[in-house]
Design an enzyme around this catalytic site. Structure first.
Site, PDB file in Angstrom:
ATOM      1  N   ALA A 123       0.820  -1.217   0.000  1.00 25.27           N
ATOM      2  CA  ALA A 123       0.000   0.000   0.000  1.00 25.27           C
ATOM      3  C   ALA A 123       0.851   1.263   0.000  1.00 25.27           C
ATOM      4  O   ALA A 123       0.451   2.292   0.544  1.00 25.27           O
ATOM      5  CB  ALA A 123      -0.939  -0.018   1.198  1.00 25.27           C
ATOM      6  N   ASN A 191       3.301  -2.533   7.991  1.00 25.45           N
ATOM      7  CA  ASN A 191       4.229  -3.240   7.101  1.00 25.45           C
ATOM      8  C   ASN A 191       4.799  -2.298   6.052  1.00 25.45           C
ATOM      9  O   ASN A 191       5.922  -2.493   5.574  1.00 25.45           O
ATOM     10  CB  ASN A 191       3.514  -4.414   6.437  1.00 25.45           C
ATOM     11  N   HIS A 221      -0.570   7.859   3.570  1.00 25.54           N
ATOM     12  CA  HIS A 221       0.859   7.822   3.898  1.00 25.54           C
ATOM     13  C   HIS A 221       1.572   8.930   3.129  1.00 25.54           C
ATOM     14  O   HIS A 221       1.413   9.054   1.916  1.00 25.54           O
ATOM     15  CB  HIS A 221       1.476   6.475   3.502  1.00 25.54           C
TER      16      HIS A 221
END
Length: 269
Positions: A123, A191, A221
């Site tokens: 992601a 992760n 993010h």
């Protein structure tokens, strides 16, 4: 088909099921060979719609059936899933990148037997640029993650530090530290931070902030990198899957990783 890679999937959650369906629909050079899940009966039922049925077996039975294992399971199961494949000189695609920290023996096992550990982008974005910059000198890497509350509830770090986020009404910074610390405190969430650190300057120099935001619907993010070759910043907003801790793009990243393995034309580092 004789040269197709036989793919095993360990874990049939949001990512594992999507991957099984994509392999069944057809990924050149790859064939779904076996699946493992905690509840084998439920897994068999979820796979009932596949065009080509595959065996649902225990984790320990996967290695003889496949050339590559896709680890899509809880992080604690990582060694049990990947060690037999690495010992046999095969490949393991690891989604639980955070579980690699503190388990350096897995890398040594792969090196000793000719196996491979592959961490897909997941992601995140920009890992190609970070990998390229790491061939020179990276001075700093900073990542800020903002997630909806439901995607962070239950993280061990919150319980250990008595941080309650269920009823917050405005954004709350719940963590600031290194990628290694984040991986320990948020094993189901970060992760991406570990993947970023492995591509760049390591888990102890990669800095991270985590925010819980009740107004958000997407996992966000932002990455800032300062290197001698370039300075760059990147932002991605991921739509959550049915598992709020995992973005939809994660499964698509793994599918893209598989396509790249057998592709006659490979784009990107």
């Amino acid at each position: 088909m004789e040269t197709s890679l036989r793919i095993a999937i360990a874990g049939l959650g949001a990512v594992g099921l999507k991957l099984a369906q994509a392999l069944d629909a057809g990924i050149p050079g790859c064939t779904l060979a076996a699946v493992s899940a905690r509840d084998t009966a439920a897994a068999a039922q979820r796979l009932a719609g596949l065009r080509r049925p595959v065996p649902v077996v225990g984790i320990d039975a996967l290695e003889p059936l496949a050339d590559v294992v896709m680890e899509c399971a809880p992080a604690a199961l990582l060694p049990q899933i990947v060690e037999p494949f690495l010992r046999a000189g095969k490949a393991a695609v690891v989604l639980s990148a955070g579980a690699l920290l503190g388990r350096e023996h897995l890398v040594e096992l792969a090196r000793a037997h000719g196996g491979r550990i592959i961490v897909p982008t997941g992601a995140l974005l920009g890992l190609d640029a970070v990998l390229a910059a790491a061939e020179g000198e990276i001075r700093s890497v900073r990542m800020v993650t903002r997630k909806p509350v439901r995607g962070l509830v239950g993280a061990p770090y919150l319980a250990e530090n008595n941080i309650a986020i269920e009823d917050i009404r405005e954004p709350l910074r719940i963590f600031q530290g290194t990628a290694r610390q984040a991986a320990a405190g948020f094993p189901a969430n970060l992760n991406v931070a570990v993947a970023l650190s492995l591509a760049g300057i390591g888990p102890d120099r990669t800095q991270l902030e985590i925010w819980a935001d009740p107004a958000l619907e997407r996992n966000t993010h932002r990455i800032e990198v300062d290197a001698d070759s370039a300075s760059f910043s990147m932002t991605i907003e991921n739509i959550p899957s049915e598992n709020p801790k995992t973005g939809r793009i994660t499964a698509l990243s793994v599918i893209a990783c598989l396509r790249k393995m057998g592709a006659p034309l490979r784009v990107g580092t």
